[in-house]
Design a protein around this motif. Structure first.
Motif, PDB file in Angstrom:
ATOM      1  N   SER A 195       0.717  -1.215  -0.072  1.00  0.00           N
ATOM      2  CA  SER A 195       0.061  -0.012  -0.047  1.00  0.00           C
ATOM      3  C   SER A 195       0.818   1.218   0.010  1.00  0.00           C
ATOM      4  O   SER A 195       2.099   1.303   0.301  1.00  0.00           O
ATOM      5  N   ASP A 196       0.260   2.502  -0.248  1.00  0.00           N
ATOM      6  CA  ASP A 196       0.970   3.636  -0.273  1.00  0.00           C
ATOM      7  C   ASP A 196       1.573   4.074   1.160  1.00  0.00           C
ATOM      8  O   ASP A 196       2.770   4.479   1.363  1.00  0.00           O
ATOM      9  N   GLU A 197       0.694   3.599   2.076  1.00  0.00           N
ATOM     10  CA  GLU A 197       0.993   3.824   3.535  1.00  0.00           C
ATOM     11  C   GLU A 197       2.237   2.897   4.115  1.00  0.00           C
ATOM     12  O   GLU A 197       3.333   3.541   4.452  1.00  0.00           O
ATOM     13  N   ALA A 198       2.228   1.649   3.541  1.00  0.00           N
ATOM     14  CA  ALA A 198       3.293   0.695   3.710  1.00  0.00           C
ATOM     15  C   ALA A 198       4.752   1.491   3.120  1.00  0.00           C
ATOM     16  O   ALA A 198       5.921   1.457   3.492  1.00  0.00           O
ATOM     17  N   TYR A 199       4.665   1.846   1.748  1.00  0.00           N
ATOM     18  CA  TYR A 199       5.519   2.211   0.804  1.00  0.00           C
ATOM     19  C   TYR A 199       6.210   3.686   1.670  1.00  0.00           C
ATOM     20  O   TYR A 199       7.359   3.703   1.862  1.00  0.00           O
ATOM     21  N   ARG A 200       5.382   4.489   2.028  1.00  0.00           N
ATOM     22  CA  ARG A 200       5.691   5.566   2.837  1.00  0.00           C
ATOM     23  C   ARG A 200       6.650   5.439   4.289  1.00  0.00           C
ATOM     24  O   ARG A 200       7.530   6.059   4.472  1.00  0.00           O
ATOM     25  N   MET A 201       6.132   4.411   4.758  1.00  0.00           N
ATOM     26  CA  MET A 201       6.741   3.907   5.945  1.00  0.00           C
ATOM     27  C   MET A 201       8.075   3.365   5.749  1.00  0.00           C
ATOM     28  O   MET A 201       9.268   3.754   6.375  1.00  0.00           O
ATOM     29  N   ILE A 202       8.395   2.748   4.756  1.00  0.00           N
ATOM     30  CA  ILE A 202       9.722   2.024   4.243  1.00  0.00           C
ATOM     31  C   ILE A 202      10.550   3.455   3.930  1.00  0.00           C
ATOM     32  O   ILE A 202      11.700   3.307   4.537  1.00  0.00           O
ATOM     33  N   LEU A 203      10.081   4.237   3.236  1.00  0.00           N
ATOM     34  CA  LEU A 203      10.934   5.373   2.960  1.00  0.00           C
ATOM     35  C   LEU A 203      11.283   6.341   4.181  1.00  0.00           C
ATOM     36  O   LEU A 203      12.367   6.789   4.177  1.00  0.00           O
ATOM     37  N   SER A 204      10.355   6.188   5.085  1.00  0.00           N
ATOM     38  CA  SER A 204      10.651   7.166   6.291  1.00  0.00           C
ATOM     39  C   SER A 204      11.717   6.421   7.146  1.00  0.00           C
ATOM     40  O   SER A 204      12.268   7.060   7.990  1.00  0.00           O
ATOM     41  N   ARG A 205      12.174   5.173   6.941  1.00  0.00           N
ATOM     42  CA  ARG A 205      13.193   4.668   7.622  1.00  0.00           C
ATOM     43  C   ARG A 205      14.345   4.475   6.672  1.00  0.00           C
ATOM     44  O   ARG A 205      15.402   3.193   6.810  1.00  0.00           O
ATOM     45  N   THR A 206      14.318   4.972   5.526  1.00  0.00           N
ATOM     46  CA  THR A 206      15.456   4.655   4.636  1.00  0.00           C
ATOM     47  C   THR A 206      16.321   5.942   4.049  1.00  0.00           C
ATOM     48  O   THR A 206      15.795   6.750   3.261  1.00  0.00           O
ATOM     49  N   PRO A 207      17.231   6.185   4.944  1.00  0.00           N
ATOM     50  CA  PRO A 207      17.962   7.497   4.597  1.00  0.00           C
ATOM     51  C   PRO A 207      18.440   7.771   3.224  1.00  0.00           C
ATOM     52  O   PRO A 207      18.265   8.913   2.868  1.00  0.00           O
ATOM     53  N   LEU A 208      18.559   6.884   2.321  1.00  0.00           N
ATOM     54  CA  LEU A 208      18.906   7.274   0.899  1.00  0.00           C
ATOM     55  C   LEU A 208      17.633   7.566   0.079  1.00  0.00           C
ATOM     56  O   LEU A 208      17.691   8.232  -1.024  1.00  0.00           O
ATOM     57  N   GLY A 209      16.515   7.337   0.777  1.00  0.00           N
ATOM     58  CA  GLY A 209      15.203   8.049   0.157  1.00  0.00           C
ATOM     59  C   GLY A 209      14.662   7.401  -0.815  1.00  0.00           C
ATOM     60  O   GLY A 209      13.787   7.878  -1.724  1.00  0.00           O
ATOM     61  N   ARG A 210      15.131   6.036  -1.240  1.00  0.00           N
ATOM     62  CA  ARG A 210      14.449   5.371  -2.579  1.00  0.00           C
ATOM     63  C   ARG A 210      14.875   3.723  -2.032  1.00  0.00           C
ATOM     64  O   ARG A 210      15.700   3.459  -1.084  1.00  0.00           O
ATOM     65  N   LEU A 211      14.025   2.870  -2.692  1.00  0.00           N
ATOM     66  CA  LEU A 211      14.047   1.448  -2.539  1.00  0.00           C
ATOM     67  C   LEU A 211      15.419   0.953  -3.485  1.00  0.00           C
ATOM     68  O   LEU A 211      16.103   1.797  -4.160  1.00  0.00           O
ATOM     69  N   GLY A 212      15.944  -0.099  -3.053  1.00  0.00           N
ATOM     70  CA  GLY A 212      17.072  -0.646  -3.630  1.00  0.00           C
ATOM     71  C   GLY A 212      16.734  -1.297  -4.935  1.00  0.00           C
ATOM     72  O   GLY A 212      15.787  -1.775  -5.088  1.00  0.00           O
ATOM     73  N   GLY A 213      17.764  -1.438  -5.889  1.00  0.00           N
ATOM     74  CA  GLY A 213      17.603  -2.304  -7.053  1.00  0.00           C
ATOM     75  C   GLY A 213      18.187  -3.516  -6.710  1.00  0.00           C
ATOM     76  O   GLY A 213      19.249  -3.500  -6.063  1.00  0.00           O
ATOM     77  N   ALA A 214      17.888  -4.770  -7.478  1.00  0.00           N
ATOM     78  CA  ALA A 214      18.368  -5.954  -7.274  1.00  0.00           C
ATOM     79  C   ALA A 214      19.970  -6.068  -7.634  1.00  0.00           C
ATOM     80  O   ALA A 214      20.812  -6.608  -7.062  1.00  0.00           O
ATOM     81  N   ASP A 215      20.140  -5.154  -8.892  1.00  0.00           N
ATOM     82  CA  ASP A 215      21.779  -5.013  -9.287  1.00  0.00           C
ATOM     83  C   ASP A 215      22.354  -4.395  -8.377  1.00  0.00           C
ATOM     84  O   ASP A 215      23.829  -4.712  -8.105  1.00  0.00           O
ATOM     85  N   GLU A 216      22.132  -3.682  -7.130  1.00  0.00           N
ATOM     86  CA  GLU A 216      22.702  -3.203  -6.203  1.00  0.00           C
ATOM     87  C   GLU A 216      23.146  -4.059  -5.020  1.00  0.00           C
ATOM     88  O   GLU A 216      24.064  -3.711  -4.143  1.00  0.00           O
ATOM     89  N   VAL A 217      22.485  -5.099  -5.050  1.00  0.00           N
ATOM     90  CA  VAL A 217      22.688  -6.122  -4.146  1.00  0.00           C
ATOM     91  C   VAL A 217      23.807  -7.104  -4.784  1.00  0.00           C
ATOM     92  O   VAL A 217      24.791  -7.508  -4.357  1.00  0.00           O
ATOM     93  N   ALA A 218      23.732  -7.248  -6.134  1.00  0.00           N
ATOM     94  CA  ALA A 218      24.453  -8.268  -6.715  1.00  0.00           C
ATOM     95  C   ALA A 218      25.934  -7.563  -6.791  1.00  0.00           C
ATOM     96  O   ALA A 218      26.818  -8.493  -6.823  1.00  0.00           O
ATOM     97  N   SER A 219      25.986  -6.338  -6.787  1.00  0.00           N
ATOM     98  CA  SER A 219      27.259  -5.889  -6.952  1.00  0.00           C
ATOM     99  C   SER A 219      28.134  -6.091  -5.627  1.00  0.00           C
ATOM    100  O   SER A 219      29.097  -6.307  -5.420  1.00  0.00           O
TER     101      SER A 219
END
Ligand SMILES: NC(=O)c1ccc[n+]([C@@H]2O[C@H](COP(=O)([O-])OP(=O)(O)OC[C@H]3O[C@@H](n4cnc5c(N)ncnc54)[C@H](O)[C@@H]3O)[C@@H](O)[C@H]2O)c1
Length: 259
Positions: A195-219
């Motif tokens: 949900s939008d609320e869940a998404y906002r909650m995640i970003l509220s605890r993510t200092p870089l201000g965005r979700l990660g990409g799978a390639d950023e884990v692969a690296s």
């Protein structure tokens, strides 16, 4: 290239983070063998990468041994093992049933155990070192009230990683783990991004201000698997956009109470 001539196995490689790891390792020169419970899907992705694929279930020791055996039969050796396959699950601490708890630990934790054991046997026998990388999560450290099975499975992976690293160090087999924050894959879409609320909650605890990409884990996986990390073992690296230093997504006053 970083992994030229190396042979790598990746589990859970049909999509998401596992597929990104397989792609990254292949791009950097590795000969990749991809395992997944979604047989057709992993076969299609493997063809595109020029890799080998196998339908398998990481919670079954025989399947994991067969996947590793496939790498050795096809390419003659094994250098990199990425124990990535995992499943999510949400249920309150009083609601989670034994069957679900066993299932999540069976895939996430036993899968990593079987993969680490199978890879270690081959690597020790080869006597030329190796790298095992396990996929854990920020949830190995951060306590989420409705995620006891998943969180415990990932906490177990952290300790499994450390124990294997010490046990295998004299053979120069390094064992590390990667613990993503919220990465834009089907797993995250189905759970925390519902949900939008869940998404906002995640970003509220993510200092870089965005979700990660799978390639950023692969690296990070690629780094730990490579000789660039030749003096790194028993570590967990968290590609999480800064989540770990700030706490998880639920303010204390919003924690669900148990009646
Ligand atoms: N996406 C995130 O935000 C996130 C965060 C932290 C950790 N992780 C971890 O990263 C790993 C990959 O997750 P993802 O986000 O790519 O999820 P995903 O659901 O997109 O992919 C998981 C893959 O594992 C496969 N799989 C599931 N059970 C299996 C089994 N028993 N045997 C073999 N293959 C199986 C699935 O078919 C799928 O291809 C998991 O271990 C997950 O716990 C993900």
């Amino acid at each position: 290239m970083k992994h030229e001539g190396k042979v790598a196995v990746v589990t859970g490689a049909a999509q998401g983070i596992g597929l990104a790891c397989a792609r990254r390792l292949a791009e950097e020169g590795a000969l990749v063998v991809m395992g997944d419970i979604q047989g057709e899907k992993v076969a299609g992705e493997a063809t595109a990468l020029g890799a080998v694929a196998m339908t398998m279930d990481v919670s079954r020791r025989d399947d994991v041994d067969a996947l590793i055996g496939c790498a050795v039969d096809t390419h003659g050796r094994l250098d990199i093992m990425v124990n990535n396959a995992g499943v999510g699950f949400s249920a309150g601490v009083l609601e989670v049933g034994e069957e679900d708890f066993d299932r999540i630990l069976g895939v996430n934790l036993k899968g990593a155990l079987f993969g680490s054991q199978g890879a270690a046997r081959v690597m020790v026998e080869q006597a030329s070192g190796g790298a095992i990388v396990n996929m854990t999560s920020v949830q190995a450290e951060l306590a989420i009230p409705n995620s006891v099975a998943y969180g415990v499975s990932k906490a177990g992976i952290n300790q499994l990683t450390r124990i294997f690293s010490v046990a295998l160090a004299s053979h120069n087999v390094r064992c590390n783990a990667v613990g993503p924050g919220t990465i834009l894959t089907d797993m995250a879409r189905g759970a925390v991004l519902s949900s939008d609320e869940a998404y906002r909650m995640i970003l509220s605890r993510t200092p870089l201000g965005r979700l990660g990409g799978a390639d950023e884990v692969a690296s990070v996986v690629s780094f730990l698997a490579s000789d660039d990390a030749s003096y790194v073992t028993g570590q967990v690296i968290y590609p999480d956009g800064g989540r770990m230093p700030v706490n998880y997504t639920v303010p204390v006053d919003a924690l669900p109470a148990i009646d």
